[in-house]
Design an enzyme around this catalytic site. Structure first.
Site, PDB file in Angstrom:
ATOM      1  N   HIS A  74      16.376  26.017  12.324  1.00  0.00           N
ATOM      2  CA  HIS A  74      15.461  25.520  13.510  1.00  0.00           C
ATOM      3  C   HIS A  74      15.016  24.319  12.999  1.00  0.00           C
ATOM      4  CE1 HIS A  74      16.359  28.883  16.970  1.00  0.00           C
ATOM      5  NE2 HIS A  74      17.434  28.407  16.746  1.00  0.00           N
ATOM      6  N   GLU A  76      12.158  23.782  12.243  1.00  0.00           N
ATOM      7  CA  GLU A  76      10.979  23.779  11.844  1.00  0.00           C
ATOM      8  C   GLU A  76      11.138  24.206  10.583  1.00  0.00           C
ATOM      9  OE1 GLU A  76       9.806  25.512  16.196  1.00  0.00           O
ATOM     10  OE2 GLU A  76      11.564  24.508  14.816  1.00  0.00           O
ATOM     11  N   CYS A 111      10.663  31.145  14.882  1.00  0.00           N
ATOM     12  CA  CYS A 111      10.600  30.009  13.704  1.00  0.00           C
ATOM     13  C   CYS A 111       9.086  30.542  13.926  1.00  0.00           C
ATOM     14  CB  CYS A 111      10.360  28.871  14.694  1.00  0.00           C
ATOM     15  SG  CYS A 111      12.501  27.980  14.749  1.00  0.00           S
ATOM     16  N   SER A 194      46.384   7.029  41.734  1.00  0.00           N
ATOM     17  CA  SER A 194      44.728   7.039  40.601  1.00  0.00           C
ATOM     18  C   SER A 194      44.740   6.091  39.485  1.00  0.00           C
ATOM     19  CB  SER A 194      44.646   8.138  40.900  1.00  0.00           C
ATOM     20  OG  SER A 194      44.623   9.082  39.573  1.00  0.00           O
ATOM     21  N   LEU A 230      42.361  16.815  29.277  1.00  0.00           N
ATOM     22  CA  LEU A 230      41.070  16.925  28.452  1.00  0.00           C
ATOM     23  C   LEU A 230      39.511  16.944  27.728  1.00  0.00           C
ATOM     24  CD1 LEU A 230      40.197  19.483  31.841  1.00  0.00           C
ATOM     25  CD2 LEU A 230      40.026  16.388  32.396  1.00  0.00           C
ATOM     26  N   ARG A 233      38.543  11.525  23.893  1.00  0.00           N
ATOM     27  CA  ARG A 233      39.174  10.877  21.921  1.00  0.00           C
ATOM     28  C   ARG A 233      37.859   9.680  21.938  1.00  0.00           C
ATOM     29  NH1 ARG A 233      42.761  12.335  26.176  1.00  0.00           N
ATOM     30  NH2 ARG A 233      42.908  10.078  27.151  1.00  0.00           N
ATOM     31  N   GLY A 299      39.141  17.319  41.194  1.00  0.00           N
ATOM     32  CA  GLY A 299      39.521  16.541  42.672  1.00  0.00           C
ATOM     33  C   GLY A 299      38.490  16.302  43.646  1.00  0.00           C
ATOM     34  N   THR A 301      38.062  18.153  45.984  1.00  0.00           N
ATOM     35  CA  THR A 301      38.541  19.843  46.520  1.00  0.00           C
ATOM     36  C   THR A 301      36.936  20.551  45.707  1.00  0.00           C
ATOM     37  OG1 THR A 301      40.361  20.060  46.983  1.00  0.00           O
ATOM     38  CG2 THR A 301      38.851  21.537  46.691  1.00  0.00           C
TER      39      THR A 301
END
Length: 365
Positions: A74, A76, A111, A194, A230, A233, A299, A301
């Site tokens: 972390h 600290e 911490c 699309s 999905l 890139r 999409g 829905t």
């Protein structure tokens, strides 16, 4: 670091800069820490308790650090390690931290205990920790005699941690809904095509967003219709597009199966199929997987289901200067019959991305 000197306010500004270097994705927050030399003489204000009363005099910077992601020290601990490497004694020092030091043992020790063991005399933090599993560090420090001041640069700290704070406080992921539409509100033409409504700049920006989230979710209907990969890139300096270093979890929502040859099964993030239409069950499943931020990409829905359940925290609406006249709408019926019942969001950013426009909005309240 040398002879650099900063006020507490300046040290918090530096800590926020350091915190922003950490990854936006992952279960842990982005946190920065700066250690300042002990105050001397009239610099020592024993009864400081508010941001307005903090010492305004510059002090030497002893060390600094930030959290680099899950499983790493972390902020600290990183700052204390930096001090040890430099051979610097931090007894009596002030730790300026963007988030309240944690009080729980996870992959790393608390911490608050590390600061106590090092002999730090004062802790100044910007934001209280809302995570019930980790909160309590400030109280532990005060009980041990450490001066604690909260709320310095609180607005900036909250802005940096907005997504994580929201998810940590309620135990379910922050939900961002991404849409890409024509000017007249369609996501696809009448024949279902699309690709591509938006231009290359908007698509590149969307990939940069993907690289900052923990998960991307689509409905099973989108998987069948569009066969998305999905992945996140990025284009390298050589102009070649490659997978980004961080690949978010790929989530399919719905009861229908995922085709054996789906691109989702290829290179990229791990694939998770959540076989339900219940939005709350989806969020609970992702929360159990330590997902702090999920991006909904398809999409209509899935978008309609999350909006109807009032489960969308942020909207990323890409709008292209294209007219279709008919086709598939971006959102279905939300049960709104009068303008007074409309689902309203607060706009936080509007920008031009190539020939397209991006509006970023957040839920109100």
């Amino acid at each position: 670091m040398g002879s650099q000197h900063l006020t507490i306010d300046g040290a918090m500004s530096r800590a926020l800069e350091l915190a922003a270097r950490g990854p936006a994705y992952g279960p842990n927050p982005r946190v920065g820490c700066v250690l300042l030399a002990p105050p001397t003489g009239t610099d020592l204000l024993r009864d400081r308790a508010t941001p307005e009363a903090v010492d305004a005099r510059a002090r030497r910077v002893l060390a600094e650090g930030y959290h680099r992601g899950a499983g790493t020290p972390h902020a600290e601990a990183a700052a204390l390690a930096d001090a040890r490497e430099r051979g610097i004694d931090v007894r009596g020092a002030t730790a300026v931290v963007t988030l309240e030091p944690c009080a729980h043992t996870g992959r790393t020790p608390p911490c608050a205990d590390a600061l106590l063991a090092a002999g730090v005399a004062e802790v100044v933090h910007a934001v209280d920790d809302p995570n019930p599993a980790a909160a309590g560090g400030a109280a532990r420090l005060r009980a041990a005699g450490v001066r604690v001041v909260r709320g310095v640069r609180a607005a900036e700290g909250t802005a940096l941690l907005h997504v994580w704070l929201t998810a940590a406080a309620r135990g379910t992921p922050y939900v961002t809904l991404k849409t890409a539409t024509s000017l007249d509100g369609f996501v696809a033409a009448q024949d279902g095509t699309s690709r591509w409504i938006t231009g290359p700049e908007a698509r590149a920006h969307a990939h940069r967003v993907r690289a900052t989230v923990d998960a991307i979710a689509v409905g099973s209907g989108t998987v069948r219709a569009d066969d998305p990969a999905l992945t996140a890139r990025a284009t390298g300096p050589d102009g070649v597009e490659r997978l980004a270093d961080h690949q978010p979890l790929r989530v399919v929502v719905g009861r229908s199966g995922i085709p054996p040859q789906a691109r989702l099964r290829g290179e990229g993030g791990a694939l998770v199929h959540v076989r339900t239409h219940d939005v709350r069950e989806v969020l609970a499943e992702l929360g159990a997987r330590d997902v702090r931020h999920v991006l909904l990409e398809g999409g209509p829905t899935l978008a309609t289901a999350f909006l109807a359940a009032d489960a969308v925290d942020e909207l990323h609406a890409y709008v292209a200067p294209v007219l279709l006249g008919a086709g598939k709408r971006v959102v279905g019926d939300l049960g709104v019959t009068t303008i007074g019942a409309a689902r309203r969001f607060r706009t936080v950013e509007v920008r031009r991305v190539g020939d397209d426009a991006l509006t970023v909005s957040r839920r109100i309240g």
